[in-house]
Write an enzyme that holds these catalytic residues in place. Sequence first.
Site, PDB file in Angstrom:
ATOM      1  CB  THR A  25      -8.510   5.202 -19.191  1.00  0.00           C
ATOM      2  OG1 THR A  25      -8.544   5.466 -17.696  1.00  0.00           O
ATOM      3  CG2 THR A  25      -7.309   5.728 -19.698  1.00  0.00           C
ATOM      4  CG  ASP A  26     -12.232   1.178 -21.333  1.00  0.00           C
ATOM      5  OD1 ASP A  26     -11.103   0.979 -20.730  1.00  0.00           O
ATOM      6  OD2 ASP A  26     -12.779   0.984 -22.612  1.00  0.00           O
ATOM      7  CG  MET A  27     -14.565  -0.038 -15.662  1.00  0.00           C
ATOM      8  SD  MET A  27     -16.182  -0.986 -14.979  1.00  0.00           S
ATOM      9  CE  MET A  27     -15.254  -2.191 -14.041  1.00  0.00           C
TER      10      MET A  27
END
Length: 143
Positions: A21-23
């Site tokens: 996942t990203d930010m």
Amino acid sequence: MQMSVNGYKSETRLTVRYAETDMMGIVHHSRYYPWFEMARTDWIKKAGISYSEMERMGILLPLTETQCKYIYGLRYEDEVLVTCSVSRLTIARVEFQYEVYRLPDMKKVSEGATKHGFTDKELRPINLKKTFPKIWDSLSELV
């Protein structure tokens, strides 16, 4: 000779890991291609051979084109189903199609495609049907 799809579709299940996942908390776009690779590997196994066995025999599948459409974001710990089928098979090329679904509701979140050529270890194109007829027969039976 060209074959089109309506044949076998593999199903690969996975759980989204935190590192994917990203930010924003959604799966980063780059993570879909490893999932496609997992599904493609599962599809090839159904033909009775593994990627590594094909490579030992001298058959490589270099990637020539990729495409992915992102429809809906996935999040950490989502359960995922990735399907894979062959959309086109010729003596020199193969094209795979992928669909990614969130489980358990089977919401389609992505779809994509990869195109590959059949080559030898020096990356020279080969005629799979002529050079490796048993492999050709195994793959074409699934299409």
